[in-house]
Structure formats: structure tokens, C-alpha cells
Design a protein around this motif. Structure first.
Motif, PDB file in Angstrom:
ATOM      1  N   GLU A   1       0.805  -1.226   0.000  1.00 30.51           N
ATOM      2  CA  GLU A   1       0.000   0.000   0.000  1.00 30.51           C
ATOM      3  C   GLU A   1       0.839   1.278   0.000  1.00 30.51           C
ATOM      4  O   GLU A   1       0.358   2.337  -0.371  1.00 30.51           O
ATOM      5  CB  GLU A   1      -0.938  -0.032   1.222  1.00 30.51           C
ATOM      6  CG  GLU A   1      -2.203   0.773   1.105  1.00 30.51           C
ATOM      7  CD  GLU A   1      -3.048   0.461  -0.120  1.00 30.51           C
ATOM      8  OE1 GLU A   1      -3.529   1.431  -0.737  1.00 30.51           O
ATOM      9  OE2 GLU A   1      -3.220  -0.732  -0.482  1.00 30.51           O
ATOM     10  N   CYS A   2       2.101   1.170   0.418  1.00 26.07           N
ATOM     11  CA  CYS A   2       2.897   2.392   0.582  1.00 26.07           C
ATOM     12  C   CYS A   2       3.176   3.062  -0.775  1.00 26.07           C
ATOM     13  O   CYS A   2       3.808   2.462  -1.641  1.00 26.07           O
ATOM     14  CB  CYS A   2       4.221   2.087   1.277  1.00 26.07           C
ATOM     15  SG  CYS A   2       5.223   3.582   1.457  1.00 26.07           S
ATOM     16  N   PRO A   3       2.734   4.301  -0.962  1.00 25.94           N
ATOM     17  CA  PRO A   3       2.951   4.978  -2.244  1.00 25.94           C
ATOM     18  C   PRO A   3       4.428   5.241  -2.529  1.00 25.94           C
ATOM     19  O   PRO A   3       4.823   5.377  -3.677  1.00 25.94           O
ATOM     20  CB  PRO A   3       2.192   6.298  -2.086  1.00 25.94           C
ATOM     21  CG  PRO A   3       2.077   6.511  -0.615  1.00 25.94           C
ATOM     22  CD  PRO A   3       2.015   5.151   0.006  1.00 25.94           C
TER      23      PRO A   3
ATOM     24  N   GLN B 126      11.751   9.170   2.758  1.00 25.67           N
ATOM     25  CA  GLN B 126      10.713   9.414   1.760  1.00 25.67           C
ATOM     26  C   GLN B 126       9.289   9.275   2.307  1.00 25.67           C
ATOM     27  O   GLN B 126       8.332   9.546   1.583  1.00 25.67           O
ATOM     28  CB  GLN B 126      10.915   8.445   0.592  1.00 25.67           C
ATOM     29  CG  GLN B 126      12.177   8.742  -0.215  1.00 25.67           C
ATOM     30  CD  GLN B 126      11.869   9.154  -1.633  1.00 25.67           C
ATOM     31  OE1 GLN B 126      10.952   8.633  -2.237  1.00 25.67           O
ATOM     32  NE2 GLN B 126      12.624  10.085  -2.181  1.00 25.67           N
ATOM     33  N   CYS B 127       9.143   8.885   3.549  1.00 27.49           N
ATOM     34  CA  CYS B 127       7.785   8.737   4.105  1.00 27.49           C
ATOM     35  C   CYS B 127       7.061  10.093   4.056  1.00 27.49           C
ATOM     36  O   CYS B 127       7.643  11.130   4.369  1.00 27.49           O
ATOM     37  CB  CYS B 127       7.854   8.226   5.542  1.00 27.49           C
ATOM     38  SG  CYS B 127       6.236   8.107   6.329  1.00 27.49           S
ATOM     39  N   ILE B 128       5.787  10.066   3.657  1.00 30.99           N
ATOM     40  CA  ILE B 128       5.012  11.314   3.562  1.00 30.99           C
ATOM     41  C   ILE B 128       3.860  11.341   4.589  1.00 30.99           C
ATOM     42  O   ILE B 128       2.908  12.102   4.442  1.00 30.99           O
ATOM     43  CB  ILE B 128       4.468  11.537   2.128  1.00 30.99           C
ATOM     44  CG1 ILE B 128       3.694  10.309   1.640  1.00 30.99           C
ATOM     45  CG2 ILE B 128       5.594  11.901   1.164  1.00 30.99           C
ATOM     46  CD1 ILE B 128       2.853  10.540   0.394  1.00 30.99           C
ATOM     47  N   SER B 129       3.946  10.479   5.575  1.00 32.83           N
ATOM     48  CA  SER B 129       2.929  10.445   6.654  1.00 32.83           C
ATOM     49  C   SER B 129       1.502  10.279   6.127  1.00 32.83           C
ATOM     50  O   SER B 129       0.576  10.887   6.670  1.00 32.83           O
ATOM     51  CB  SER B 129       2.993  11.719   7.508  1.00 32.83           C
ATOM     52  OG  SER B 129       4.155  11.723   8.277  1.00 32.83           O
ATOM     53  N   CYS B 130       1.355   9.464   5.091  1.00 32.59           N
ATOM     54  CA  CYS B 130       0.010   9.312   4.514  1.00 32.59           C
ATOM     55  C   CYS B 130      -0.856   8.371   5.339  1.00 32.59           C
ATOM     56  O   CYS B 130      -2.071   8.335   5.181  1.00 32.59           O
ATOM     57  CB  CYS B 130       0.095   8.823   3.070  1.00 32.59           C
ATOM     58  SG  CYS B 130       0.686   7.128   2.916  1.00 32.59           S
ATOM     59  N   MET B 131      -0.222   7.580   6.195  1.00 29.28           N
ATOM     60  CA  MET B 131      -0.896   6.623   7.099  1.00 29.28           C
ATOM     61  C   MET B 131      -1.526   5.439   6.368  1.00 29.28           C
ATOM     62  O   MET B 131      -2.300   4.688   6.964  1.00 29.28           O
ATOM     63  CB  MET B 131      -2.016   7.273   7.951  1.00 29.28           C
ATOM     64  CG  MET B 131      -1.754   8.643   8.427  1.00 29.28           C
ATOM     65  SD  MET B 131      -0.554   8.649   9.714  1.00 29.28           S
ATOM     66  CE  MET B 131      -0.355  10.393   9.962  1.00 29.28           C
ATOM     67  N   LYS B 132      -1.255   5.278   5.079  1.00 26.89           N
ATOM     68  CA  LYS B 132      -1.898   4.183   4.346  1.00 26.89           C
ATOM     69  C   LYS B 132      -1.482   2.807   4.861  1.00 26.89           C
ATOM     70  O   LYS B 132      -2.175   1.830   4.662  1.00 26.89           O
ATOM     71  CB  LYS B 132      -1.543   4.284   2.859  1.00 26.89           C
ATOM     72  CG  LYS B 132      -2.362   5.284   2.087  1.00 26.89           C
ATOM     73  CD  LYS B 132      -2.008   5.187   0.623  1.00 26.89           C
ATOM     74  CE  LYS B 132      -3.017   5.868  -0.241  1.00 26.89           C
ATOM     75  NZ  LYS B 132      -2.721   5.662  -1.672  1.00 26.89           N
ATOM     76  N   CYS B 133      -0.321   2.726   5.498  1.00 27.23           N
ATOM     77  CA  CYS B 133       0.184   1.431   5.965  1.00 27.23           C
ATOM     78  C   CYS B 133      -0.395   1.023   7.316  1.00 27.23           C
ATOM     79  O   CYS B 133      -0.224  -0.111   7.746  1.00 27.23           O
ATOM     80  CB  CYS B 133       1.714   1.489   6.071  1.00 27.23           C
ATOM     81  SG  CYS B 133       2.283   2.844   7.135  1.00 27.23           S
ATOM     82  N   THR B 134      -1.058   1.923   7.990  1.00 24.30           N
ATOM     83  CA  THR B 134      -1.435   1.664   9.395  1.00 24.30           C
ATOM     84  C   THR B 134      -2.563   0.634   9.545  1.00 24.30           C
ATOM     85  O   THR B 134      -3.242   0.289   8.583  1.00 24.30           O
ATOM     86  CB  THR B 134      -1.899   2.976  10.085  1.00 24.30           C
ATOM     87  OG1 THR B 134      -3.015   3.475   9.347  1.00 24.30           O
ATOM     88  CG2 THR B 134      -0.800   4.014  10.106  1.00 24.30           C
TER      89      THR B 134
END
Ligand code: SF4
Ligand code: SF4
Length: 269
Positions: free
Chosen positions: A228-230, A245-253
Motif C-alpha cells: 500500500e505504501c505509495p 521518503q515517508c510522507i505520513s500518509c498513514m496508508k500502511c497503518t
């Protein structure tokens, strides 16, 4: 099951409309057609990266680079504080160019399915991810030397909301086209490889207060978080994500991709 409120999607749409509306209205106002009920501020005045570009001039001669105002420095300071606390949320939740790439990427995902976002060889990709620091150094150098916004001539973000004004250099339009077109194959190509502002904020991933944490004891190793991580970060073999490179999108949570409760969380400890 209770439907989750898509906070991030709402934030991205809202900021796209607000920032786009202000920037487009400013351009229209300069043409004599602005709408009175929308503030007309130049995109430079509300762009935090302008604050980065002007820092050298501000420190050495006490002046802003042409077209930059104090508002850019204030917004930059706020974005840095936010990043220290939450990581690069500006990239994942606010930036209209990031959102546009993500929305275009949704079409790419439909076309290429599992192949989407995996076109670049990871061995090459690993090094390409550092290109954005090169872009940052180049921008700081040419801006300090010239005292003008040289980056504007290649900036896809400026091109996005000003393409109809005649003020946008052809190469900026080409880069915007490549960014949007590239998003059909790669998720957020501009953010990954070229964005100098993303490079600045990405450093916060090394020391941010709220971190993405994975509990290895409850992980079932399904790798859904990785898929899922963009930004193609491998979460499933780490306990704390500190990738630049993490953008704090929270998609992995565990609220989103991870199927196990309280296994990938956004928290301080
Ligand atoms: S999916 Fe997780 S690791 Fe990847 S960018 Fe988003 S928050 Fe960061
Ligand atoms: S999605 Fe959750 S359970 Fe699956 S590998 Fe990632 S952390 Fe482990």
C-alpha cells in the motif's frame, strides 16, 4: 462495519481547492477578471518553499528574493514545526501537486494493477531517490547567486495553477506534463525523485515525534503495508519507519492497510 471518514482525502481536496482558488484568482485579478470574494495572493506568497529559497538572501542581506514575502517564511516555519511533530504531512495531506499525482495514479493502478509503481528497478530507484537533494542544492545555489526565483522556470507546481497566464516557461509545462504522465506508471514521481521541498521536509522522518511504528510480535507478515505504501517503503521488516521518503500518509497503518489491530500505528511510543 462503521464506515471510516476519509480525513486525508477531504484534506487533499480542500487544500487543492483553497490553494488553487487563491492562485488562479490572483492570476485572473492581474488580467482584470478576479473574483472579489476570493483572496488574490500570488502562489509565491503562499508557497512554503519560497521561504526556503529566500533564506540565504534574508540571512546575508536582510532582503527577500524578488516575489517572495514574509508569508512564505511564516508558512515555512509552520510546516517545519508540523514536520517535526508529525513528519512530512504537508506532502501527504496538503500539497496540491502531490494530490494531483495521487489522483492520476489511481488511473494508473486501474490500468497496470500489480505492476503499477514497480516499473523502476529497485537497485536504480534507490539512488534516484537522492536526486531531489541535488535539485535542492541547485535551487539554493542559483537563487542565492541571482536573487530571483530561478526555480519558477521549471516548477510544475507554479505551472499547475498558472498555465493559462503566459507567465509559465515552456520547460515548466513540460515538467508538469511529465509529472502527471509519469504518475500513470509511478506513484508521486515528482515527490520521489525531484521535489526540493520534499527533500527538506523528508529529513524530519529521522527525528519526528509521532512515528509510524510496527509491532513485530503481532505482525503476520502479509506485507499488505508494503504493497500500500505509495513511496515503496518496506514497512514489514522495520519497527520504526525513519525512511526519508515517508510522507505520513498513514496508508500502511492498522486503520487502513494492515489487517491486524494495533500493529502499524502512528504514535510517539
Ligand atoms: S504508507 Fe506508511 S511508510 Fe509509506 S509513506 Fe505512507 S505513512 Fe509512510
Ligand atoms: S500489513 Fe501488518 S501484518 Fe501485514 S506485514 Fe504489514 S505490519 Fe505485518
Amino acid at each position: 462495519m462503521k464506515k471510516k471518514i476519509p480525513y486525508r482525502k477531504i484534506s487533499q481536496i480542500l487544500f487543492f481547492i483553497i490553494i488553487g482558488g487563491i492562485a488562479v484568482n490572483n492570476a485572473l485579478e492581474e488580467m482584470g477578471n478576479g473574483l472579489p470574494f476570493i483572496p488574490a495572493l500570488s502562489l509565491h506568497a503562499i508557497c512554503p518553499f519560497g521561504g526556503v529559497e529566500t533564506l540565504y538572501n534574508l540571512a546575508t542581506i536582510g532582503n527577500y528574493v524578488k516575489n517572495i514575502a514574509a508569508s512564505s517564511v511564516i508558512i515555512l516555519s509552520l510546516s517545519i514545526v508540523l514536520s517535526i511533530i508529525f513528519g512530512p504531512v504537508i506532502c501527504g495531506w496538503v500539497c496540491p501537486l502531490g494530490s494531483l499525482q495521487e489522483w492520476t495514479g489511481a488511473i494508473g493502478k486501474k490500468i497496470f494493477k500489480k505492476k503499477y509503481n514497480h516499473f523502476v528497478d529497485p537497485k536504480v530507484d534507490k539512488y534516484l531517490r537522492y536526486l531531489r537533494y541535488g535539485v535542492l542544492i541547485w535551487v539554493l545555489y542559483v537563487t542565492a547567486r541571482s536573487g530571483t526565483l530561478v526555480f519558477k522556470t521549471v516548477d510544475p507546481y507554479f505551472a499547475l495553477f498558472n498555465f493559462f497566464t503566459g507567465e509559465v516557461a515552456p520547460q515548466a509545462l513540460i515538467i508538469l506534463g511529465l509529472t502527471v504522465g509519469g504518475s500513470l506508471f509511478i506513484e508521486r514521481p515528482w515527490c520521489k525523485y525531484a521535489c526540493p521541498y520534499g527533500a527538506v521536509l523528508g529529513v524530519s522522518n529521522k527525528f519526528r515525534i509521532f512515528k509510524i511504528r510496527r509491532v513485530k510480535e503481532t505482525c503476520i507478515n502479509c506485507k499488505k503495508c508494503d504493497k500500500e505504501c505509495p513511496m515503496n517503503i518496506t514497512i514489514s521488516n522495520q519497527e520504526i519507519i525513519t525512511d526519508h521518503q515517508c510522507i505520513s500518509c498513514m496508508k500502511c497503518t492498522s486503520d487502513q492497510a494492515c489487517p491486524v489491530k494495533k500493529t502499524v500505528e502512528f504514535k510517539t511510543k
